[in-house]
Design a protein around this motif. Sequence first.
Motif: not given
Length: 273
Positions: A138-140, A159-164, A171-177, A185-189
């Motif tokens: 879960t990286p910021n 964010l999507i490119e970083a997660a890829r 890791p099996q799953y990546v959550v980029v915050k 105006d939105e907090a996107i994960d």
Amino acid sequence: MVDLAYVIAGSEATGGAGLQADLKTFQELGVYGVGTVTCIVSFDPANAWAHRFVPVDPQVIADQIEAATAAHPLDVVKIGMLGTPATIDVVAQALGRQQWRHVVLDPVLICKGQEPGAALDTDTALREKVLPLATVVTPNLFEASVLAGLDSIASEADLIEAARRIHALGPQYVVVKGGVELPGDEAIDVLYDGEQATVFKAAKVGDERVSGAGCTLAAAITAELAKGAGIEDAVEFAKEFVTAGIEGRLAANTPFDSVWQGAYVEQLALDEG
């Protein structure tokens, strides 16, 4: 039967982040928390609240892990701040000694109390020895840009490119915050599973970072996984939980506010009442 969750992380003396935030999150979500302290971080009120960083002796960390895993049938663990290559070695060895249903890694790369060279060595060790063991990482924004090798992350597509890229590290799953630092105006994960990216959005709550938000999100994911939730459901709930905590944040004499982990349950009670 009570669900169990384990956390291996640093202690943060003001109570706003680290092991303290993790255990409070577990408790609020009905999970029995067990914790191992890797380092002690305190802010210096006489020096603009700068970090003071003290690592725990590796043998003491090993002793804590031995006691915790002997006492309880732990199979879901959150890894927070480790702090030194020696600590990472101990934790990686411990993770390798048993099967884990889930390993949630909140990759705290740099503490301001560390020397730059030591911080770089720690980053490298974390990437090589712990990241490949993670079910979820879960990286910021800063951590994601370092792990992904990107100069900056400024959009949902970034964010999507970083997660890829981070997913390719093991890791099996990546959550980029995205947090408050991502423009808009939105907090996107973004959750990425190796094939598909799922985007979670919520209106930003102010423009300032709130202490403990990242710890609380990862801890909430850990608690939900411990209770048997799927990854996507755990991430979706954790975002709701931490958003409520940011809205109900606690002010102090520090130059930053802290997440209040009890805000989600308080809001539920008000809604039901």
